[in-house]
Write an enzyme that holds these catalytic residues in place. Sequence first.
Site, PDB file in Angstrom:
ATOM      1  N   ASN A  13       0.869  -1.178   0.000  1.00 36.93           N
ATOM      2  CA  ASN A  13       0.000   0.000   0.000  1.00 36.93           C
ATOM      3  C   ASN A  13       0.907   1.229   0.000  1.00 36.93           C
ATOM      4  OD1 ASN A  13      -1.772   2.072   0.559  1.00 36.93           O
ATOM      5  ND2 ASN A  13      -2.229   1.414   2.655  1.00 36.93           N
ATOM      6  N   TRP A  14       0.973   1.886  -1.137  1.00 35.81           N
ATOM      7  CA  TRP A  14       1.884   3.038  -1.262  1.00 35.81           C
ATOM      8  C   TRP A  14       1.329   4.290  -0.592  1.00 35.81           C
ATOM      9  CZ3 TRP A  14       4.402   3.341  -6.833  1.00 35.81           C
ATOM     10  CH2 TRP A  14       5.212   2.211  -7.028  1.00 35.81           C
ATOM     11  N   LYS A  15       0.052   4.272  -0.245  1.00 30.65           N
ATOM     12  CA  LYS A  15      -0.603   5.454   0.327  1.00 30.65           C
ATOM     13  C   LYS A  15      -0.414   6.656  -0.616  1.00 30.65           C
ATOM     14  CE  LYS A  15       0.078   3.312   4.741  1.00 30.65           C
ATOM     15  NZ  LYS A  15       0.197   3.424   6.189  1.00 30.65           N
ATOM     16  N   HIS A 100      -9.317   1.193   5.096  1.00 28.98           N
ATOM     17  CA  HIS A 100      -8.018   1.336   5.777  1.00 28.98           C
ATOM     18  C   HIS A 100      -8.192   2.295   6.954  1.00 28.98           C
ATOM     19  CE1 HIS A 100      -3.906   2.601   6.564  1.00 28.98           C
ATOM     20  NE2 HIS A 100      -3.542   1.460   5.995  1.00 28.98           N
ATOM     21  N   GLU A 102      -6.553   4.709   7.953  1.00 30.04           N
ATOM     22  CA  GLU A 102      -6.363   6.138   7.629  1.00 30.04           C
ATOM     23  C   GLU A 102      -7.616   6.719   6.976  1.00 30.04           C
ATOM     24  OE1 GLU A 102      -2.660   5.623   5.535  1.00 30.04           O
ATOM     25  OE2 GLU A 102      -1.704   5.079   7.418  1.00 30.04           O
ATOM     26  N   GLU A 170      -5.042  -4.862  10.848  1.00 27.20           N
ATOM     27  CA  GLU A 170      -4.004  -3.849  11.005  1.00 27.20           C
ATOM     28  C   GLU A 170      -4.266  -3.047  12.285  1.00 27.20           C
ATOM     29  OE1 GLU A 170      -2.004  -2.756   7.040  1.00 27.20           O
ATOM     30  OE2 GLU A 170      -3.722  -1.454   7.306  1.00 27.20           O
ATOM     31  N   GLY A 176       3.014   2.190  10.716  1.00 27.85           N
ATOM     32  CA  GLY A 176       4.023   3.236  10.559  1.00 27.85           C
ATOM     33  C   GLY A 176       4.793   3.576  11.822  1.00 27.85           C
ATOM     34  N   SER A 215       3.746  -2.218  10.257  1.00 28.03           N
ATOM     35  CA  SER A 215       5.192  -2.318  10.495  1.00 28.03           C
ATOM     36  C   SER A 215       5.779  -3.677  10.108  1.00 28.03           C
ATOM     37  CB  SER A 215       5.529  -1.987  11.950  1.00 28.03           C
ATOM     38  OG  SER A 215       5.206  -0.631  12.221  1.00 28.03           O
TER      39      SER A 215
END
Length: 253
Positions: A13-15, A100, A102, A170, A176, A215
């Site tokens: 997932n490159w975000k 997700h 975020e 997650e 992160g 992570s």
Amino acid sequence: MTGRLRRPLVAGNWKMNGLRESVAIVEAVRNGLTPRMREAVDVLICPPSTLISSCVAAVYDTPIAIGGQNLHAKASGAFTGSISAEMLADLGATYVIVGHSERRAYHHETDDGVHAKALGARRAGLCGIICVGETKEEREEGRTLDIVRAQLAIGVPKGANARDTVIAYEPVWAIGTGLTPTPADIAEVHASLREMLGQIIGSEAQKVRILYGGSVKPGNARELMAVENVDGALVGGASLVAEDFLGIIAACA
Ligand code: PGA
């Protein structure tokens, strides 16, 4: 790892990272896949929408899949700035990340919204990766299982199957941060998720992949991927470095 019930999936997932030059990362992953990795692991990269077309071209004729990071639940309409599952599929994407943390935190996505988006993904023939996970406070209050089970119960549509659905556990506090739950904690959550999934979709739950994310790095991937009911990884930061992403794929192979 042979004898697995479910074929592992390693998803990057490159975000909101990546310009056109970043397609070189996809090319490096493509070129670095060994026959063993190709044989044993499904590999997916979810770049920002702006790069989906070029990434699809870069993986042409390889086993690497390209996915979106989000979608609108509807197929089309007056929703400025949004992208539908049909549009992602039209570009050649085959997966999409749904819910997700975020998106939940910064865009107020709810479990009902996740459910609607998962249905949108299915409608367009995409595989939805439905994300669940507890915050630090929720874990400290001992509410982890209640939280993720509720997210799953509402988010996963009836009739979901292993082709149109992947689950990703997650923990929000692990994303992160360099922190990860212990293997025992992950095993407990994944077992509980699979049991809950069984209540929603019956025996098909045994076939649905449940990824761990938060992570995951080349250095811890082997230990994390060896946990029972962990069927691969959803990788953020480390998916932006081809060598690291390949290291995680190798740990699953
Ligand atoms: P991370 O992100 O690997 O950078 O922790 C994981 C994710 O958000 O999917």
